[in-house]
Enzyme design. Structure first.
Site, mmCIF file in Angstrom:
data_model
loop_
_atom_site.group_PDB
_atom_site.id
_atom_site.type_symbol
_atom_site.label_atom_id
_atom_site.label_comp_id
_atom_site.label_asym_id
_atom_site.label_seq_id
_atom_site.Cartn_x
_atom_site.Cartn_y
_atom_site.Cartn_z
ATOM 1 N N ASP A 1 35.013 126.306 23.101
ATOM 2 C CA ASP A 1 33.984 125.933 22.132
ATOM 3 C C ASP A 1 33.969 124.437 21.827
ATOM 4 O O ASP A 1 33.038 123.942 21.180
ATOM 5 C CB ASP A 1 34.179 126.719 20.829
ATOM 6 C CG ASP A 1 33.817 128.185 21.017
ATOM 7 O OD1 ASP A 1 33.145 128.524 22.008
ATOM 8 O OD2 ASP A 1 34.234 129.002 20.169
ATOM 9 N N SER B 1 36.178 132.570 13.874
ATOM 10 C CA SER B 1 36.756 133.700 14.624
ATOM 11 C C SER B 1 37.652 134.549 13.718
ATOM 12 O O SER B 1 37.610 135.780 13.759
ATOM 13 C CB SER B 1 37.598 133.186 15.795
ATOM 14 O OG SER B 1 36.782 132.609 16.759
HETATM 15 C C1 S3P Z 1 35.189 133.855 20.244
HETATM 16 C C2 S3P Z 1 35.503 133.811 21.579
HETATM 17 C C3 S3P Z 1 34.857 132.904 22.532
HETATM 18 C C4 S3P Z 1 34.147 131.769 21.813
HETATM 19 C C5 S3P Z 1 33.311 132.260 20.661
HETATM 20 C C6 S3P Z 1 34.193 132.956 19.647
HETATM 21 C C7 S3P Z 1 35.862 134.838 19.389
HETATM 22 O O1 S3P Z 1 33.873 133.633 23.258
HETATM 23 O O2 S3P Z 1 33.363 131.041 22.715
HETATM 24 O O3 S3P Z 1 32.642 131.191 20.045
HETATM 25 O O4 S3P Z 1 35.802 134.715 18.160
HETATM 26 O O5 S3P Z 1 36.489 135.741 19.941
HETATM 27 P P1 S3P Z 1 34.244 134.492 24.578
HETATM 28 O O6 S3P Z 1 35.101 135.600 24.199
HETATM 29 O O7 S3P Z 1 32.912 134.939 25.094
HETATM 30 O O8 S3P Z 1 34.915 133.506 25.498
#
Ligand code: S3P
Length: 437
Positions: free
Chosen positions: A318, A23
Site C-alpha cells: 500500500d 486493517s
Molecule cells: C489489506 C491487505 C492488502 C492491502 C489492503 C488491506 C488488509 O490487500 O493492499 O489495502 O487489510 O488485509 P491484499 O490482501 O489484496 O494484498
C-alpha cells in the site's frame, strides 16, 4: 468533485498523529462481533472503509455503540450468534475490498443470506480468490461472471476446514479463509507464498483464540471461543508513509509521527526508503496489545534509486504509490518488479501512478508487473487520481518538490482511510487547499 491544490515547496516539521490503522480496525470490529460479550475498541478508525464494516455488522444485528470519539463498544454475539434472517440482507462495502473479502469469510459459515456489494471500483475487483477457497470449505457463495461483486452468500450446513495454498500473497484472502475457518469443523491451514500482514492472527491471540503459526503457514481449529477484550489500535503505517516520504523529500524537514504501528509485515517501505538513503528513526518502541508501535522521526535526505524485488512487494504493497514519489525525487532509476497486484487495487496503481508521473514530466516505463522511474526534477500539472485515495495523497506529497503547482482530481475517497489528511498535511507544512466544485 473534490480536488486538492498544492503550491510548490515547503517543509514538513513538528509533530503529527496519523489516524488509526485501517486493517486492524476492520479486523478488530469483526472479531469483537463474534467474541462472547462486550469488547471496547479505542482509537477505532472512523473513516468510510471501516465504517462500512461496522455498519454491515450493525445491519446483521450486532450492537455497536460509539462511547466517545474513536471509542466503540461491541456486544459480541459469539461465533454463531449473528442474526439469522430468511431475507437476503444487502451489505454495501463502498470502496473497501477488506470489508467485502473479510465479511465474506466471516459470514460464509453463518447460515444466512447476504449480498455484498460495492462502488464502481470495488465492483471491478477480483473476488474469485475468496470464492474458490470458501466454496471448497462448503460455502454457498456466488459472484458475477468472472468472479466480481456483488457476492451472494446463501445458507449452508457447517463448513469444513481445508488446507489452502494461496496463489497470490494476499492478507485479505488469508484472513477471509481464517475467519471462515473459525466456524468450520476441523482444522483450517493457509499457506502463503510470501508473508503478508498478520493482524488477524495477532488479534485472534489477543482474543485468546488458539492458533498455530509457522514460517509460511497459519493453522486454527474451528468452533472455539473468542473472549471479549479491550484494545487500543495503533496509528496506520500506510497513512504515515505519505508523511515519511514527504519529510524525506522536502528540504529542511524534521517530523515526528507519533504512535505508529510498526508490525514487521507492514514496514517494508521503511526499509526500502532507508536503502534509498532516507533518515528514519524508530523511537520509543513499545507494544499496544499484540502490535508493536513506535514514534517515527524523519529528516530530509538525498535519495538514490533502488531495485525493489518481488519478495519485497507484499510488505510495502500500500506504500508503493508514496514510494514512487520518493523514486521520482531520487538520483538514478528505481525499478519495481513482481507488483502485478497493484493493478487490482482501488485503481490500477501501476497505470495511474505512471500517468500522473508522466504528467509531472517524470520519465517512467510501465511494465505488466511493475514500473521503472527515472528520478530527477519535475514540474506541476493536473493529475487524475482515478478516485484512488493513496494515489491522491501520494501526488499531494509530490507537491513538496514540484517546480509548479499540482492539482489532483477526484480526491473524495481520501475519506476512506485518512479523513483529516488535508488538515494534518497543512499543519505539518504542505501548501494544500481543497476545492469542492
Ligand atoms: C489489506 C491487505 C492488502 C492491502 C489492503 C488491506 C488488509 O490487500 O493492499 O489495502 O487489510 O488485509 P491484499 O490482501 O489484496 O494484498
Amino acid at each position: 468533485m473534490l480536488s486538492f491544490h498544492i503550491s510548490p515547496g515547503g517543509s514538513l516539521r513538528g509533530e503529527c498523529q496519523v489516524p488509526a490503522d485501517k486493517s486492524i480496525s476492520h479486523r478488530a470490529v469483526l472479531l469483537a462481533a463474534i467474541a462472547f460479550g462486550e469488547s471496547t475498541l479505542e482509537n477505532f478508525l472512523e473513516a468510510e472503509d471501516t465504517l462500512h464494516t461496522l455498519k454491515a455488522l450493525q445491519a446483521l444485528g450486532v450492537s455497536i455503540e460509539h462511547a466517545s470519539p474513536g471509542v466503540i463498544q461491541v456486544q459480541g454475539k459469539g461465533l454463531f450468534g449473528i442474526q439469522n434472517s430468511a431475507l437476503c440482507i444487502p451489505l454495501y462495502c463502498g470502496n473497501s475490498g477488506t470489508s467485502l473479502r473479510l465479511l465474506a469469510g466471516l459470514l460464509a459459515g453463518q447460515n444466512l443470506c447476504v449480498e455484498l456489494t460495492g462502488d464502481v471500483s470495488l465492483s471491478k475487483r477480483p473476488m474469485q480468490r475468496v470464492i474458490d477457497p470458501l466454496t471448497q470449505m462448503g460455502a454457498k457463495i456466488e459472484g458475477k461472471a468472472g468472479g466480481f461483486p456483488p457476492l451472494v452468500i446463501t445458507p449452508t450446513s457447517r463448513l469444513r476446514g481445508i488446507q489452502y495454498r494461496m496463489k497470490v500473497a494476499s492478507a485479505q484472502v488469508k484472513s477471509s479463509i481464517l475467519l471462515a475457518g473459525l466456524t468450520a469443523e476441523g482444522e483450517t491451514t493457509v499457506f502463503e507464498p510470501v508473508a503478508t500482514r498478520d493482524h488477524t492472527e495477532r488479534l485472534l491471540v489477543h482474543h485468546g483464540y488458539p492458533l498455530h503459526t509457522e514460517k509460511g503457514s497459519v493453522r486454527l481449529k474451528g468452533g472455539g471461543e473468542l473472549k471479549p477484550t479491550t484494545l487500543k489500535i495503533p496509528g496506520d503505517f500506510s497513512s504515515a508513509a505519505f508523511f515519511i516520504v514527504g519529510a524525506t523529500i522536502a528540504p529542511n524537514s524534521e517530523l515526528l509521527l507519533q504512535n505508529v504501528g510498526i508490525n514487521p509485515t507492514r514496514i517494508g517501505a521503511l526499509h526500502l526508503l532507508q536503502k534509498m538513503g532516507a533518515s528514519i528513526l524508530l523511537m520509543n518502541k513499545r507494544m499496544l496489545g499484540q502490535e508493536p508501535v513506535a514514534d517515527i522521526l524523519v529528516k530530509s535526505a538525498e535519495l538514490r534509486g533502488i531495485s525493489i524485488e518481488p519478495a519485497e512487494v507484499p510488505g510495502a504493497i500500500d506504500e508503493l504509490p508514496a514510494l514512487f514519489i520518493a523514486a521520482a525525487c531520487a538520483g538514478g532509476k528505481t525499478l519495481v518488479r513482481g507488483a502485478k497486484e497493484l493493478r487490482v487495487k482501488e485503481s490500477d496503481r501501476i497505470h495511474t501512478m505512471a500517468c500522473g508521473l508522466s504528467t509531472l514530466g517524470v520519465s517512467t516505463e510501465e511494465h505488466e508487473d511493475g514500473l521503472v522511474i527515472e528520478g530527477g526534477q519535475y514540474v506541476g500539472g493536473v493529475i487524475e487520481s482515478a478516485g484512488d485515495h493513496r494515489v491522491a495523497m501520494a501526488f499531494a506529497i509530490a507537491g513538496l518538490r514540484a517546480k509548479q503547482s499540482i492539482q489532483i482530481r477526484f480526491c473524495e475517497n481520501v475519506r476512506t482511510s485518512f479523513p483529516n489528511f488535508v488538515e494534518c498535511a497543512k499543519t505539518a507544512g504542505l501548501n494544500i487547499t481543497q476545492v469542492d466544485a
